[in-house]
Design a protein around this motif. Structure first.
Motif, mmCIF file in Angstrom:
data_model
loop_
_atom_site.group_PDB
_atom_site.id
_atom_site.type_symbol
_atom_site.label_atom_id
_atom_site.label_comp_id
_atom_site.label_asym_id
_atom_site.label_seq_id
_atom_site.Cartn_x
_atom_site.Cartn_y
_atom_site.Cartn_z
ATOM 1 N N GLY A 130 133.367 -38.954 93.143
ATOM 2 C CA GLY A 130 132.553 -38.362 92.089
ATOM 3 C C GLY A 130 132.069 -39.304 91.011
ATOM 4 N N PRO A 131 132.938 -40.118 90.400
ATOM 5 C CA PRO A 131 132.497 -40.955 89.280
ATOM 6 C C PRO A 131 131.438 -41.996 89.630
ATOM 7 C CG PRO A 131 134.879 -40.679 89.239
ATOM 8 C CD PRO A 131 134.408 -40.108 90.544
ATOM 9 N N VAL A 132 131.319 -42.374 90.906
ATOM 10 C CA VAL A 132 130.343 -43.414 91.257
ATOM 11 C C VAL A 132 129.134 -42.857 91.998
ATOM 12 C CG1 VAL A 132 132.147 -45.168 91.366
ATOM 13 C CG2 VAL A 132 131.462 -43.985 93.467
ATOM 14 N N PHE A 133 129.135 -41.567 92.286
ATOM 15 C CA PHE A 133 128.097 -40.975 93.140
ATOM 16 C C PHE A 133 126.695 -41.173 92.569
ATOM 17 C CE2 PHE A 133 125.798 -36.999 94.539
ATOM 18 C CZ PHE A 133 125.650 -37.372 95.860
ATOM 19 N N GLY A 189 131.111 -33.644 84.363
ATOM 20 C CA GLY A 189 130.770 -32.527 85.243
ATOM 21 C C GLY A 189 130.031 -32.963 86.491
ATOM 22 N N SER A 190 129.239 -34.029 86.369
ATOM 23 C CA SER A 190 128.479 -34.509 87.529
ATOM 24 C C SER A 190 129.384 -35.086 88.608
ATOM 25 C CB SER A 190 127.460 -35.570 87.092
ATOM 26 O OG SER A 190 128.105 -36.784 86.731
ATOM 27 N N TRP A 191 130.633 -35.331 88.279
ATOM 28 C CA TRP A 191 131.557 -35.905 89.262
ATOM 29 C C TRP A 191 131.890 -34.927 90.387
ATOM 30 C CZ3 TRP A 191 135.646 -38.535 85.524
ATOM 31 C CH2 TRP A 191 134.991 -39.552 84.804
ATOM 32 N N VAL A 192 131.555 -33.656 90.225
ATOM 33 C CA VAL A 192 131.836 -32.691 91.298
ATOM 34 C C VAL A 192 130.703 -32.631 92.318
ATOM 35 C CG1 VAL A 192 133.215 -31.275 89.727
ATOM 36 C CG2 VAL A 192 130.823 -30.673 90.140
#
Length: 267
Positions: A130-133, A189-192
């Motif tokens: 998630g954190p690097v997507f 939130g974007s990590w999901v």
């Protein structure tokens, strides 16, 4: 499970029709949700802010999806600005999303599909990715935009948004924590995304379009997610706007049933 699906004209080109009112609602809704967040933060109801931010995510993902697929009747110029301003709400790059999402539709499953990569991971792997997507999607888009000065300008401007929001939030902290709180929730939130938008719909995919993703049917869950749960239908007919996917699903039901496709039933 091989089956011949109806053409778009056979399904019904009326599904492509979008009223100006519907387009305006889709474009304004993310900013209306920002207004709700501001009111909730001003009132000090911080326990409500995660729920509001969830609403922001759903509204942004839905409209950006439709903008990318040119499903809202926007002109080319309007599309460029819509990508920027819808991405701005969540501090994301709308132009990077367009590049990678259209690649996803063209090639999934493929090593050349950066958006679809999490489908090949484990459940835990998709969570940890998630954190690097989004950063990796942006970098892929940047490299592909070599020689396209206009696109790279958009990408640079959009890459600056989360940095500016975090810096502005830190500066405004003595006045209000709202901006920094929102920026952090939007980024975290974007990590999901890898889990919810790629792994869950696509993992254990098959070799044919009908087996490469899933569809969730119901009343409550699809409504909450603004019909984004109709993932199979969207992949089969991506030019149809999100709000028409339930009707598309109804028309496709006999064909999907004949092909042995069983929708996942939810509330």
């Amino acid at each position: 499970m091989s089956a011949k699906l109806p053409s778009l004209s056979e399904v019904g080109t009326d599904l492509l029709a979008v009223s100006r009112w519907r387009t305006r609602v889709a474009l304004v809704r993310p900013y209306a949700m920002i207004g709700v967040f501001a009111v909730v933060a001003w009132a000090g109801w911080w326990w409500l802010t995660p729920l509001v931010v969830f609403g922001v995510f759903v509204s942004v993902v839905t409209v950006t999806h439709d903008v990318v697929h040119r499903a809202l009747g926007l002109t080319a110029r309007q599309t460029e600005w819509a990508l920027f301003f819808t991405g701005l709400v969540l501090l994301e790059s709308g132009h990077a999303y367009r590049s990678t999402h259209l690649q996803h539709h063209r090639l999934f499953p493929s090593d050349e599909d950066p958006e679809g990569y999490p489908a090949n991971l484990s459940l835990l792997g998709a969570v940890l990715y998630g954190p690097v997507f989004l950063a990796r999607l942006w970098w892929w888009s940047w490299r592909r935009a070599r020689g396209d000065r206009g696109l790279r300008t958009w990408l640079l401007a959009e890459a600056a948004m989360p940095v500016a929001a975090l810096a502005g939030g830190a500066l405004l902290w003595p006045v209000t924590p709202a901006l920094l709180a929102y920026a952090v929730m939007a980024i975290v939130g974007s990590w999901v995304y890898p889990l919810l938008t790629v792994y869950l719909p696509h993992h254990d995919y098959g070799d044919e379009p009908l087996t490469q993703t899933r569809t969730l049917r119901g009343r409550v869950i699809p409504a909450i997610f603004l019909e984004l749960t109709y993932h199979l239908e969207h992949h089969l007919y991506p030019q149809i706007p999100s709000h028409r996917l339930p009707e598309l699903a109804r028309r496709l039901d006999p064909h999907l049933s004949a092909a042995g496709v069983r929708p996942v039933r939810v509330i």
